[in-house]
Enzyme design. Structure first.
Site, PDB file in Angstrom:
ATOM      1  N   SER A   8       0.842  -1.199   0.000  1.00 12.42           N
ATOM      2  CA  SER A   8       0.000   0.000   0.000  1.00 12.42           C
ATOM      3  C   SER A   8       0.878   1.250   0.000  1.00 12.42           C
ATOM      4  CB  SER A   8      -0.924  -0.010   1.227  1.00 12.42           C
ATOM      5  OG  SER A   8      -0.141  -0.105   2.388  1.00 12.42           O
ATOM      6  N   ASP A  65       8.637  -6.744   4.070  1.00 14.75           N
ATOM      7  CA  ASP A  65       8.313  -6.423   5.451  1.00 14.75           C
ATOM      8  C   ASP A  65       9.598  -5.962   6.134  1.00 14.75           C
ATOM      9  OD1 ASP A  65       6.403  -6.233   7.490  1.00 14.75           O
ATOM     10  OD2 ASP A  65       7.234  -8.012   8.439  1.00 14.75           O
ATOM     11  N   PHE A 140      10.012   8.681   6.423  1.00 14.70           N
ATOM     12  CA  PHE A 140       8.813   8.255   7.142  1.00 14.70           C
ATOM     13  C   PHE A 140       9.239   7.405   8.346  1.00 14.70           C
ATOM     14  CE2 PHE A 140       8.667   3.705   6.026  1.00 14.70           C
ATOM     15  CZ  PHE A 140       9.602   3.678   4.996  1.00 14.70           C
ATOM     16  N   GLY A 141       8.255   7.033   9.132  1.00 13.89           N
ATOM     17  CA  GLY A 141       8.491   6.094  10.231  1.00 13.89           C
ATOM     18  C   GLY A 141       9.613   6.516  11.167  1.00 13.89           C
TER      19      GLY A 141
HETATM   20  P1  IMP Z   1       6.352  -2.321   7.244  1.00 15.26           P
HETATM   21  O1  IMP Z   1       7.355  -3.143   6.547  1.00 15.26           O
HETATM   22  O2  IMP Z   1       5.771  -1.301   6.292  1.00 15.26           O
HETATM   23  O3  IMP Z   1       5.339  -3.110   7.994  1.00 15.26           O
HETATM   24  O4  IMP Z   1       7.167  -1.449   8.273  1.00 15.26           O
HETATM   25  C1  IMP Z   1       7.212  -1.698   9.645  1.00 15.26           C
HETATM   26  C2  IMP Z   1       7.463  -0.434  10.396  1.00 15.26           C
HETATM   27  O5  IMP Z   1       8.862  -0.157  10.342  1.00 15.26           O
HETATM   28  C3  IMP Z   1       6.722   0.765   9.817  1.00 15.26           C
HETATM   29  O6  IMP Z   1       5.759   1.210  10.712  1.00 15.26           O
HETATM   30  C4  IMP Z   1       7.764   1.821   9.630  1.00 15.26           C
HETATM   31  O7  IMP Z   1       7.477   2.858  10.526  1.00 15.26           O
HETATM   32  C5  IMP Z   1       9.082   1.179  10.005  1.00 15.26           C
HETATM   33  N1  IMP Z   1      10.000   1.243   8.867  1.00 15.26           N
HETATM   34  C6  IMP Z   1      10.219   0.316   7.918  1.00 15.26           C
HETATM   35  N2  IMP Z   1      11.116   0.729   7.031  1.00 15.26           N
HETATM   36  C7  IMP Z   1      11.487   1.966   7.447  1.00 15.26           C
HETATM   37  C8  IMP Z   1      12.388   2.938   6.924  1.00 15.26           C
HETATM   38  O8  IMP Z   1      13.035   2.782   5.875  1.00 15.26           O
HETATM   39  N3  IMP Z   1      12.481   4.071   7.629  1.00 15.26           N
HETATM   40  C9  IMP Z   1      11.791   4.321   8.761  1.00 15.26           C
HETATM   41  N4  IMP Z   1      10.935   3.473   9.284  1.00 15.26           N
HETATM   42  C10 IMP Z   1      10.774   2.292   8.624  1.00 15.26           C
END
Ligand code: IMP
Length: 180
Positions: A8, A65, A140-141
């Site tokens: 997404s 992931d 982000f994140g």
């Molecule tokens: P997902 O793979 O999208 O489920 O990511 C898991 C969590 O890790 C997310 O909520 C992001 O906040 C964090 N995350 C994953 N990759 C990154 C990145 O490259 N930078 C910052 N946060 C990340």
């Protein structure tokens, strides 16, 4: 060769599309939220999620992931990174890190690829440190609290994509599967 990327997240797709081009692979975006299974490792989560998706998608696809693993917190938030980000966020992580001398951390990304028959996983990792405060406007994140070579990922802008865990996992995936 064409392969679907189920995510997404537009940023993740754009990054994968560009890397795919280098390997002559057309990455097509299937914009979809899917149920993420809980598990003790990113591999387990990605593999289980891909297994369920493979029952309804009859062509090759991959998912990705990722998570943040902090040494002083025994790898937390790890596989729970998404939930932890939504609940306590960067402020919460900085609080948990108050008074900790060891600030080493890693981002890990796992790609799970379904080739029409079986699922394979590919991993990428980047080492860094947790900063003392949030810095930077990009990304982000956890980007504002992840220090790489003195700058946070959120201060690095596009430079981040050259060294990121996701980049390494995707390169690993494309070079193993499509560059034979
Ligand atoms: P997902 O793979 O999208 O489920 O990511 C898991 C969590 O890790 C997310 O909520 C992001 O906040 C964090 N995350 C994953 N990759 C990154 C990145 O490259 N930078 C910052 N946060 C990340």
């Amino acid at each position: 060769m064409k392969v679907l990327f189920i995510t997404s997240n537009r940023g993740k797709f754009e990054e994968a599309r560009k890397i795919g081009e280098k390997y002559g692979v057309e990455v097509e975006w299937k914009r979809e939220e899917y149920e993420e299974y809980q598990g003790n490792s990113l591999e387990e989560i990605a593999e289980k999620s891909a297994m369920v998706l493979s029952k309804k998608i009859g062509e090759p696809f991959f998912i990705e992931d990722s998570g943040l693993f902090i040494d002083a917190l025994n790898g937390f938030p790890g596989p729970y990174s998404s939930y932890v980000f939504k609940t306590i966020g960067n402020e919460g992580i900085l609080k948990l890190m108050e008074g900790k001398d060891n600030r080493e951390a890693r981002f890990i990304a796992v790609v799970a690829y379904f080739d029409g028959e079986k699922i394979s996983t590919f991993r990428g990792e980047v080492k860094g440190e947790i900063s003392k405060e949030m810095r930077g406007m990009h990304g982000f994140g956890y980007d504002p609290i992840f220090l790489y070579d003195g700058k946070t990922f959120a201060e690095m802008g596009d430079e981040k994509n050259k060294v990121s865990h996701r980049r390494k996992a995707l390169e690993n995936f494309f070079s193993s599967i499509f560059n034979q």
